[in-house]
Design a protein around this motif. Structure first.
Motif, PDB file in Angstrom:
ATOM      1  N   ASP A  89     -28.289 -18.738 -13.829  1.00 37.07           N
ATOM      2  CA  ASP A  89     -28.331 -19.885 -13.098  1.00 37.07           C
ATOM      3  C   ASP A  89     -29.009 -18.806 -12.170  1.00 37.07           C
ATOM      4  OD1 ASP A  89     -29.080 -21.877 -14.678  1.00 37.07           O
ATOM      5  OD2 ASP A  89     -27.568 -22.978 -13.354  1.00 37.07           O
ATOM      6  N   GLY A  90     -28.363 -18.036 -11.604  1.00 40.45           N
ATOM      7  CA  GLY A  90     -28.858 -16.734 -10.909  1.00 40.45           C
ATOM      8  C   GLY A  90     -27.715 -16.896  -9.997  1.00 40.45           C
ATOM      9  N   ALA A  91     -27.019 -17.423  -9.877  1.00 38.81           N
ATOM     10  CA  ALA A  91     -26.414 -17.553  -8.667  1.00 38.81           C
ATOM     11  C   ALA A  91     -26.052 -15.631  -8.231  1.00 38.81           C
ATOM     12  CB  ALA A  91     -24.682 -17.713  -8.978  1.00 38.81           C
ATOM     13  N   ASP A  92     -24.783 -15.800  -7.101  1.00 43.55           N
ATOM     14  CA  ASP A  92     -24.778 -14.073  -6.278  1.00 43.55           C
ATOM     15  C   ASP A  92     -23.419 -14.661  -6.653  1.00 43.55           C
ATOM     16  OD1 ASP A  92     -24.094 -15.827  -4.117  1.00 43.55           O
ATOM     17  OD2 ASP A  92     -25.605 -15.191  -2.646  1.00 43.55           O
ATOM     18  N   LEU A  93     -22.640 -13.547  -5.777  1.00 46.69           N
ATOM     19  CA  LEU A  93     -20.683 -13.435  -5.673  1.00 46.69           C
ATOM     20  C   LEU A  93     -20.862 -14.482  -4.951  1.00 46.69           C
ATOM     21  CD1 LEU A  93     -19.188 -11.101  -6.605  1.00 46.69           C
ATOM     22  CD2 LEU A  93     -19.102 -10.305  -3.713  1.00 46.69           C
ATOM     23  N   ALA A  94     -21.013 -14.643  -3.905  1.00 44.37           N
ATOM     24  CA  ALA A  94     -20.733 -16.133  -3.358  1.00 44.37           C
ATOM     25  C   ALA A  94     -20.755 -16.916  -3.978  1.00 44.37           C
ATOM     26  CB  ALA A  94     -22.049 -16.182  -1.521  1.00 44.37           C
ATOM     27  N   GLY A  95     -22.070 -17.822  -4.792  1.00 44.72           N
ATOM     28  CA  GLY A  95     -22.029 -18.424  -5.609  1.00 44.72           C
ATOM     29  C   GLY A  95     -20.960 -18.989  -6.720  1.00 44.72           C
ATOM     30  N   LEU A  96     -20.905 -17.193  -7.591  1.00 45.68           N
ATOM     31  CA  LEU A  96     -19.747 -17.176  -8.439  1.00 45.68           C
ATOM     32  C   LEU A  96     -18.446 -17.375  -7.400  1.00 45.68           C
ATOM     33  CD1 LEU A  96     -20.723 -14.274 -10.167  1.00 45.68           C
ATOM     34  CD2 LEU A  96     -21.126 -16.511 -10.955  1.00 45.68           C
ATOM     35  N   ALA A  97     -18.033 -17.432  -6.561  1.00 41.64           N
ATOM     36  CA  ALA A  97     -16.853 -17.579  -6.039  1.00 41.64           C
ATOM     37  C   ALA A  97     -16.346 -18.723  -5.609  1.00 41.64           C
ATOM     38  CB  ALA A  97     -16.747 -16.681  -4.367  1.00 41.64           C
ATOM     39  N   HIS A  98     -17.696 -19.719  -5.500  1.00 38.45           N
ATOM     40  CA  HIS A  98     -17.547 -21.015  -4.991  1.00 38.45           C
ATOM     41  C   HIS A  98     -17.500 -21.805  -6.590  1.00 38.45           C
ATOM     42  CE1 HIS A  98     -17.722 -21.382  -0.990  1.00 38.45           C
ATOM     43  NE2 HIS A  98     -19.588 -20.848  -0.682  1.00 38.45           N
ATOM     44  N   PHE A 182     -12.817  -8.450  -4.144  1.00 41.75           N
ATOM     45  CA  PHE A 182     -13.405  -9.639  -3.994  1.00 41.75           C
ATOM     46  C   PHE A 182     -12.159 -10.463  -4.536  1.00 41.75           C
ATOM     47  CE2 PHE A 182     -15.291 -12.671  -6.694  1.00 41.75           C
ATOM     48  CZ  PHE A 182     -15.572 -13.528  -6.044  1.00 41.75           C
ATOM     49  N   TRP A 183     -11.680  -9.830  -6.181  1.00 37.47           N
ATOM     50  CA  TRP A 183     -10.900 -10.726  -7.176  1.00 37.47           C
ATOM     51  C   TRP A 183      -9.515 -11.320  -6.153  1.00 37.47           C
ATOM     52  CZ3 TRP A 183     -12.973 -13.288 -10.906  1.00 37.47           C
ATOM     53  CH2 TRP A 183     -11.982 -14.554 -11.684  1.00 37.47           C
ATOM     54  N   THR A 184      -8.828 -10.143  -6.020  1.00 34.90           N
ATOM     55  CA  THR A 184      -7.328 -10.357  -5.465  1.00 34.90           C
ATOM     56  C   THR A 184      -7.855 -10.520  -4.260  1.00 34.90           C
ATOM     57  OG1 THR A 184      -7.543  -7.881  -4.188  1.00 34.90           O
ATOM     58  CG2 THR A 184      -6.335  -8.102  -6.582  1.00 34.90           C
ATOM     59  N   ARG A 185      -8.742 -10.962  -3.014  1.00 38.80           N
ATOM     60  CA  ARG A 185      -8.307 -11.220  -1.913  1.00 38.80           C
ATOM     61  C   ARG A 185      -8.777 -12.896  -2.165  1.00 38.80           C
ATOM     62  NH1 ARG A 185     -11.297  -7.726   2.615  1.00 38.80           N
ATOM     63  NH2 ARG A 185     -11.562 -10.113   3.680  1.00 38.80           N
ATOM     64  N   LEU A 186      -9.341 -13.571  -2.846  1.00 39.03           N
ATOM     65  CA  LEU A 186     -10.005 -14.611  -3.254  1.00 39.03           C
ATOM     66  C   LEU A 186      -8.710 -15.202  -3.742  1.00 39.03           C
ATOM     67  CD1 LEU A 186     -13.957 -14.738  -3.591  1.00 39.03           C
ATOM     68  CD2 LEU A 186     -12.658 -14.891  -2.251  1.00 39.03           C
ATOM     69  N   VAL A 189      -6.121 -16.450  -1.721  1.00 40.36           N
ATOM     70  CA  VAL A 189      -6.149 -17.293  -1.214  1.00 40.36           C
ATOM     71  C   VAL A 189      -6.043 -18.799  -1.301  1.00 40.36           C
ATOM     72  CG1 VAL A 189      -8.217 -18.259   0.762  1.00 40.36           C
ATOM     73  CG2 VAL A 189      -7.944 -16.178   1.616  1.00 40.36           C
ATOM     74  N   LEU A 190      -6.873 -18.611  -2.540  1.00 40.78           N
ATOM     75  CA  LEU A 190      -6.400 -19.626  -3.525  1.00 40.78           C
ATOM     76  C   LEU A 190      -5.513 -20.157  -4.169  1.00 40.78           C
ATOM     77  CD1 LEU A 190      -9.665 -19.319  -5.946  1.00 40.78           C
ATOM     78  CD2 LEU A 190      -9.067 -20.823  -4.544  1.00 40.78           C
ATOM     79  N   SER A 191      -4.383 -18.775  -4.427  1.00 41.35           N
ATOM     80  CA  SER A 191      -2.859 -19.680  -4.524  1.00 41.35           C
ATOM     81  C   SER A 191      -2.014 -20.275  -3.768  1.00 41.35           C
ATOM     82  CB  SER A 191      -2.775 -17.825  -5.261  1.00 41.35           C
ATOM     83  OG  SER A 191      -2.890 -17.184  -5.933  1.00 41.35           O
ATOM     84  N   LEU A 192      -2.434 -19.252  -2.327  1.00 40.28           N
ATOM     85  CA  LEU A 192      -1.677 -19.712  -1.247  1.00 40.28           C
ATOM     86  C   LEU A 192      -2.543 -21.124  -1.306  1.00 40.28           C
ATOM     87  CD1 LEU A 192      -1.496 -16.432   0.933  1.00 40.28           C
ATOM     88  CD2 LEU A 192       0.262 -18.318   0.028  1.00 40.28           C
ATOM     89  N   LEU A 207     -13.009 -23.248   4.993  1.00 38.94           N
ATOM     90  CA  LEU A 207     -13.327 -22.657   5.708  1.00 38.94           C
ATOM     91  C   LEU A 207     -12.783 -20.932   5.470  1.00 38.94           C
ATOM     92  CD1 LEU A 207     -14.224 -25.402   8.799  1.00 38.94           C
ATOM     93  CD2 LEU A 207     -16.026 -24.368   7.215  1.00 38.94           C
ATOM     94  N   PHE A 208     -12.041 -21.369   5.791  1.00 36.21           N
ATOM     95  CA  PHE A 208     -11.084 -19.809   5.799  1.00 36.21           C
ATOM     96  C   PHE A 208     -11.916 -18.801   4.203  1.00 36.21           C
ATOM     97  CE2 PHE A 208      -7.040 -17.108   4.376  1.00 36.21           C
ATOM     98  CZ  PHE A 208      -7.155 -16.189   5.200  1.00 36.21           C
ATOM     99  N   PHE A 209     -11.082 -20.170   3.066  1.00 35.76           N
ATOM    100  CA  PHE A 209     -12.191 -19.185   2.225  1.00 35.76           C
ATOM    101  C   PHE A 209     -13.702 -18.634   2.218  1.00 35.76           C
ATOM    102  CE2 PHE A 209     -13.921 -19.307  -2.217  1.00 35.76           C
ATOM    103  CZ  PHE A 209     -13.471 -19.089  -3.337  1.00 35.76           C
ATOM    104  N   ARG A 210     -14.871 -19.373   2.760  1.00 36.41           N
ATOM    105  CA  ARG A 210     -16.007 -19.101   3.108  1.00 36.41           C
ATOM    106  C   ARG A 210     -15.776 -17.757   3.897  1.00 36.41           C
ATOM    107  NH1 ARG A 210     -17.601 -23.792   5.352  1.00 36.41           N
ATOM    108  NH2 ARG A 210     -18.027 -23.933   2.904  1.00 36.41           N
ATOM    109  N   ALA A 211     -15.109 -17.430   5.069  1.00 34.52           N
ATOM    110  CA  ALA A 211     -14.962 -16.458   6.053  1.00 34.52           C
ATOM    111  C   ALA A 211     -14.170 -15.548   5.042  1.00 34.52           C
ATOM    112  CB  ALA A 211     -14.287 -16.886   6.885  1.00 34.52           C
TER     113      ALA A 211
END
Length: 221
Positions: A89-98, A182-186, A189-192, A207-211
């Motif tokens: 659907d055209g999601a960029d990196l941020a879209g895939l992260a969410h 990207f993979w390890t940092r996000l 955050v998610l795991s914590l 907000l922390f995830f988005r930052a």
């Protein structure tokens, strides 16, 4: 006696019943995982909850490891399909992260089964690696669409000859490094967040995830 005719692709009553029982077994397995973790998964305990004998369940799953493999396959397939649909659907990196975060928050136990502590004594088959590489392929494609990082790091150069995990994706070494970062940092955050380590810290994890995501998208080198 009239001959039974089964259309191509149609299932027999026996096959449908088998699929229903396997689904019920997996539902009980997820409840066990939620209560005691994947390492405590027990087919005998599930059989008791279903009111059948232990050997009866072994007609549907050969053992604990086969059941775990099925649960992991379902989890990876669910995430891979969600990521692939967003990418299409055209999601960029941020879209895939969410997409990743929404998927994880929807069922933390499912998330931890595939990205948490490995189950002692269990080894996933090769097919599972293939599904996980589908997710990484979409991530690599999204990273490649960003402005190129300047100049390649020593680790990126190392990845030139250590890229089997990328499943044949043609991304250059700098993009491989960026995707791993990207993979390890996000995931960190998610795991914590999912493990409750942010509870009581009085900030908004979303907000922390988005930052973190904004920093990863903007960073260079």
């Amino acid at each position: 006696m009239a001959e039974k005719i089964t259309k191509a692709g149609a299932t027999t009553p026996r096959e449908r019943y088998r699929a229903q029982v396997r689904t019920e077994i997996k539902e009980h397995a997820w409840k066990q995982i939620a209560e005691a973790g994947a390492s405590a998964l027990s087919l005998n305990a599930i059989a008791k909850q279903m009111g059948v004998s232990g050997p009866a369940l072994y007609r549907y799953f050969a053992g604990r490891d086969e059941l775990i493999t099925e649960l992991i396959r379902d989890a990876y397939r669910s995430l891979a399909d969600a990521v692939r649909a967003a990418a299409a659907d055209g999601a960029d990196l941020a879209g895939l992260a969410h997409v990743l975060r929404d998927w994880a928050l929807a069922d933390p136990h499912r998330y931890f089964l595939i990205y948490g502590t490995p189950v002692p004594g269990y080894h996933a088959p090769e097919e599972i690696t293939g599904i996980s590489q589908e997710i990484m392929a979409d991530l690599l494609t999204a990273c490649a669409a960003l402005e190129p990082d300047a100049p390649a790091t020593p680790f990126a150069a190392h990845l030139e000859d250590h890229r089997d995990w990328a499943g044949g994706h043609p991304a250059p070494p700098a993009t491989l490094h960026r995707a791993l970062t990207f993979w390890t940092r996000l995931h960190g955050v998610l795991s914590l967040e999912l493990a409750g380590h942010f509870t009581g810290m009085a900030f908004d994890p979303s907000l922390f995830f988005r930052a973190e995501l904004d920093d990863l998208v903007a960073r260079r080198g």
